[in-house]
Design an enzyme around this catalytic site. Structure first.
Site, PDB file in Angstrom:
ATOM      1  N   ASP A 138     -81.717  66.797  94.375  1.00  0.00           N
ATOM      2  CA  ASP A 138     -80.662  67.334  95.241  1.00  0.00           C
ATOM      3  C   ASP A 138     -79.310  66.748  94.813  1.00  0.00           C
ATOM      4  O   ASP A 138     -79.264  65.707  94.177  1.00  0.00           O
ATOM      5  CB  ASP A 138     -80.966  66.955  96.695  1.00  0.00           C
ATOM      6  N   GLU A 139     -78.231  67.387  95.175  1.00  0.00           N
ATOM      7  CA  GLU A 139     -76.877  66.914  94.845  1.00  0.00           C
ATOM      8  C   GLU A 139     -76.746  66.614  93.341  1.00  0.00           C
ATOM      9  O   GLU A 139     -76.212  65.578  92.942  1.00  0.00           O
ATOM     10  CB  GLU A 139     -76.522  65.653  95.656  1.00  0.00           C
TER      11      GLU A 139
ATOM     12  N   ARG B  30     -67.615  70.924 106.421  1.00  0.00           N
ATOM     13  CA  ARG B  30     -68.585  70.291 107.316  1.00  0.00           C
ATOM     14  C   ARG B  30     -68.557  70.927 108.697  1.00  0.00           C
ATOM     15  O   ARG B  30     -69.444  70.698 109.516  1.00  0.00           O
ATOM     16  CB  ARG B  30     -68.290  68.790 107.498  1.00  0.00           C
TER      17      ARG B  30
ATOM     18  N   GLN C 171     -68.571  70.573  95.015  1.00  0.00           N
ATOM     19  CA  GLN C 171     -68.707  69.414  95.890  1.00  0.00           C
ATOM     20  C   GLN C 171     -68.935  68.138  95.101  1.00  0.00           C
ATOM     21  O   GLN C 171     -69.447  67.154  95.623  1.00  0.00           O
ATOM     22  CB  GLN C 171     -69.864  69.625  96.869  1.00  0.00           C
TER      23      GLN C 171
ATOM     24  N   LYS D 272     -79.488  75.028 101.699  1.00  0.00           N
ATOM     25  CA  LYS D 272     -80.217  74.507 100.548  1.00  0.00           C
ATOM     26  C   LYS D 272     -81.305  73.521 100.961  1.00  0.00           C
ATOM     27  O   LYS D 272     -82.363  73.495 100.341  1.00  0.00           O
ATOM     28  CB  LYS D 272     -79.259  73.833  99.574  1.00  0.00           C
ATOM     29  N   THR D 273     -81.065  72.749 102.000  1.00  0.00           N
ATOM     30  CA  THR D 273     -82.101  71.800 102.408  1.00  0.00           C
ATOM     31  C   THR D 273     -83.340  72.547 102.848  1.00  0.00           C
ATOM     32  O   THR D 273     -84.465  72.187 102.505  1.00  0.00           O
ATOM     33  CB  THR D 273     -81.593  70.920 103.553  1.00  0.00           C
TER      34      THR D 273
END
Length: 814
Positions: free
Chosen positions: A240-241, A655, A297, A52-53
């Site tokens: 984002d997030e 992660r 998340q 996504k980044t």
DNA sequence: CTCTGTTTTTTTTTT
DNA sequence: AAAAACAGAG
């Protein structure tokens, strides 16, 4: 709905489509859609590790290259300053200089920037200070005492929590009082404290963390003209997030994405959540909004994050396009399967399955230690084994649920000479001496901030105590002047001559520093003023002298910390030649744990699972996988608590790129008391065939024999009773053996092995035989390092290869 | 006012 | 086990 793009992407012209080729190269169809879609609203549901980044940066670059947007029209919100810096850099690589004018920052930094510009509209000055949670707790503590609220069962912590929660909901003391049950005296007192707290903040020209967002929303609603300037400016907003935004942040985004009407409507519709209202004829459509998130998340409900912001995005923004990114480019399939299995136990979620084409990879490694020290030893040994196999330390990370768990790990890591760094915990900027130094700076930058002036009043000790402090406050009140100004007239305070002199001295230092840092005559001070002023304050106030004169060994470290703080200020001057003292204080107030992660040094990263969000590592150790830890005991009672804990565990697992280790201990010392720990329920949610138990919970049980350790007790297949074979336990290779039989239950549990010990003068050389308290006898292979950091590489007869810090290891030469 | 020793509380996660 | 809060002597 058909997505007719509002603006056709990259039509002909000097910047032709070929300019985009490198941006679109290598993207899968969903990622491609996420980069190229144009429309008012776009939701990118991005599973862990789905790139996504990269999508977000390419989307920004694509907007810039095709000239659909100027850099100054882009506002990108990230979760941490570190993430913001990374994104800026990556966009910079794609578009070069054009990256400069963009706003890429956290919600908090963006709001500070806006507030500094607009603070004068509503009774603040641009030199306002920011209260971190410690500052606001101190203030609330005072208020609780003044109102004698403890009699109603109100503690500072509970009051602070409630105020924060209310602010995240954009409530103030009045709106809360309207719905609250005011016949309850506790409620009345709470409302009073809340109102008082807000008054004090305003008087101190200060915002707390929550105000930064909430007051910006208030500013936009109360001053539509001001809001319009930002609405006209930001035409593309990316967040984002998004799953971790709270209501205030959501409202802020809504305010910014409203259409701008030619005639500013006066009474702002207070129900104004619907933003695409047709009845006005907008001169300018609302900004285009892109949000990225993953509801699996969402781990910040405790600070007001509302998962509905993302799950109801399509309802909030009718006609929004949704893109799903499900292919994972990070982890092996085994790790993903475990993650999918775990998160699948949350019921109220949209089913989503991450998949990978990187192959199964290694199995997940499981380990159960006898104690937290035993567990830590396993982690340290495994880290060493991986390192010997060629993996850099910087590619490994150790996660835990609570900061306090880091201690045991740290002890063992030091003794084993494993280089590590801890993210978060007691943060640098929360140390007392740093907060003192900051208070000095704030007293200069924002003299209205009484809290800071009070803090430094008797630091270092000047003989000014409670009595004098109250006298100053009363004098200031009577004269209608500020607390700070009262210091300049010590003779009128009615205190003894000695104390008068002390106050006069402090006043002189502050005045001198003010003249240096904020010269009255509009001349531009050199970039280093902040650092110079700080040095001056610390030296002339006598703060450093007092520390140096002290014989408390901790004070030595404090001096070093202050030296480092001055270095930080010099660094700041280098990076921001025009930075003011207010800029410096802002930066310091907003740095977060994840921010000081820099990967240049080769060390293992240790952090909480919360801090781990957004990061990735080749090898990950998730420690303390026990009931009452993950899920945490306190979360059990809260609605949605266990589910959020499961998401947190999921974040931890995902992660890992190549190797995942799950470990737990069977006893854990908490509160200084040892108690039995049970395996986390989340462990049984992972299919047994994915885990290679080096030492399973069942094994440990049969030895310890406390009771049936309930791992999988209720599962029929795959998992069973206490038979170790059912867990597929493999015998340990001798080299990897972690716990020699002799150190089982009786020797290892909770022994605090890191007691003060100094072998500083012990001389060892290759070939020497030594005995170690835990590992038994062994032969020294080599000695490396210098002085206090000399490390012995020892081959133990039973425990294999270890590295030991000679100075503190419990060893003797034979 | 400051220092010292004793008692109490603390550990969920953070911008 | 460690930090913070508190109490009492000097």
């Amino acid at each position: 709905m058909t997505e007719a793009p509002l603006i056709v992407p990259s039509t002909a012209g000097p910047s032709g489509p070929q300019d985009q080729d490198d941006l679109l190269a290598g993207l899968n169809p969903q990622q491609l859609a996420a980069v190229t879609y144009r429309g008012p609203a776009l939701l990118i549901v991005a599973g862990a590790g789905s790139g996504k980044t990269s999508v977000l940066t390419r989307r920004i670059a694509s907007l810039l290259r095709s000239r659909e947007a100027w850099p100054s029209q882009i506002l990108a919100i990230t979760f941490t300053n570190k993430a913001a810096g990374e994104m800026r850099e990556r966009v910079g690589q794609l578009v070069g200089e054009a990256a400069r004018g963009m706003w890429i920052s956290t919600f908090h930094s963006a709001c500070v920037r806006i507030l500094r510009r607009e603070a004068e509209h509503f009774g603040f000055t641009k030199s306002f200070t920011i209260y971190d949670s410690g500052d606001s707790r101190a203030l609330i503590k005072r208020l609780v005492k003044e109102h004698e609220a403890d009699a109603y069962g109100l503690t500072p912590a509970s009051v602070q929590g409630r105020i924060s929660k209310l602010k995240n909901e954009l409530q103030d003391s009045e709106s809360y009082a309207r719905d609250a049950n005011m016949s309850d005296p506790a409620e009345r007192v709470f409302v009073e404290i809340f109102a008082d707290y807000q008054r004090r903040l305003r008087k101190a020209n200060a915002f707390d963390f929550d105000d930064l967002i909430g007051q910006t929303v208030y500013l936009f609603r109360a001053f539509p003209k001001v809001a319009d300037t930002y609405r006209r400016r930001f035409r593309h907003i990316l967040v984002d997030e998004y799953q971790d935004t709270n209501h205030a942040q959501y409202a802020l985004i809504h305010e910014l994405t409203r259409p701008v009407s030619a005639d500013a409507p006066d009474p702002y519709a207070s129900n104004g959540m619907m933003i695409f209202e047709p009845e006005t004829t907008p001169e300018l459509a609302g900004a285009s909004l892109t949000v990225v998130g993953d509801s699996d998340q969402s781990i910040y409900a405790f600070r007001g994050a509302d998962i509905r912001n993302i799950s109801e995005f399509e309802r909030d923004f009718p006609g929004a396009k949704v893109v799903l990114l499900e292919q994972n480019y990070r982890s092996t399939q085994n790790i993903l399967s475990a993650a999918n299995a775990v998160i699948g136990h949350n019921f109220d979620r949209k089913d989503k399955k991450l998949w990978s084409d990187r192959g199964d990879g290694d199995k997940i490694v499981g380990f159960t230690g006898y104690s937290q020290h035993d567990e830590a030893q396993f982690v340290a040994d495994e880290v060493e084994a991986l390192h010997r196999a060629g993996m850099p330390y910087s590619e490994m990370a150790v996660f835990y649920r609570t900061n306090s768990q880091s201690r045991a790990l740290e002890e063992i890591f030091i003794r084993s000479a494993v280089p590590y760094k801890i993210m978060g915990g007691t943060k640098f900027y929360e140390r007392a001496e740093i907060k003192d130094a900051l208070a000095y700076l704030i007293s200069v930058a924002n003299p209205a901030d009484e809290m800071s002036v009070r803090r430094i009043l008797n630091k270092p000790r000047r003989g000014i105590g409670d009595v004098t402090e109250t006298a100053i406050a009363r004098f200031a009140d009577d004269q209608g002047i500020s607390f700070r100004d009262a210091l300049s007239m010590p003779s009128q305070l009615g205190v003894g001559p000695k104390i008068q002199a002390a106050i006069g001295q402090l006043d002189a230092v502050l005045t001198e520093a003010t003249a240096l840092m904020l010269p009255a005559s509009g001349e531009v001070p050199p970039p280093t003023v902040v650092a110079d002023g700080l040095s001056l304050l610390l030296a002339k106030s006598g703060y450093l002298d007092a520390l140096r004169a002290s014989r408390d060994p901790q004070d030595e470290a404090r001096v070093e910390n202050l030296d480092e703080f001055v270095a930080v200020a010099r660094d700041f001057a280098r990076n921001n030649p025009e930075g003011t003292i207010a800029d410096f204080l802002t930066e310091v107030a907003l740095v977060s744990d994840a921010d000081d992660l820099d990967d240049e040094s080769g060390s293992v990263s240790m952090m909480t699972m919360h801090t781990a969000k957004g990061l990735e590592f080749d090898a990950v150790f998730v420690t303390g996988v026990e009931e009452d830890l993950i899920p945490h005991r306190i979360s059990a009672g809260e609605p949605g608590g266990p589910q959020e804990e499961r998401r947190l565990f999921y974040v931890g697992i995902t992660r890992a790129r190549k190797r995942l280790h799950l470990s737990l201990a069977m006893t854990r010392a908490q509160f200084g008391e040892v108690s039995v720990a049970m395996p986390s329920r989340f462990l049984q949610e992972i299919p047994a065939e994915l885990v290679d138990w080096r030492q399973s919970p069942g094994d440990v049980n049969s030895r310890g024999g406390t009771q049936s350790r309930a791992l999988n007790a209720r599962r029929g297949g795959g998992f069973g009773g206490s038979g170790g074979d059912r867990f597929g336990v493999k015998p340990l290779a001798p080299r990897d053996r972690i716990t020699p039989l002799s150190t089982a239950m009786d020797k290892f549990p909770n022994k605090v092995t890191g007691k003060v010990r100094d072998n500083g003068d012990l001389e060892l050389a290759a070939g020497d035989r030594i005995r170690h308290d835990d590992f038994g006898e062994g032969r020294v292979d080599a000695v490396t390092g210098e002085g206090a950091k000399r490390i012995a590489h020892v081959r133990f007869d039973a425990a294999g290869l270890k590295k030991l810090l000679i100075k503190i290891a419990p060893i003797e030469k034979l």
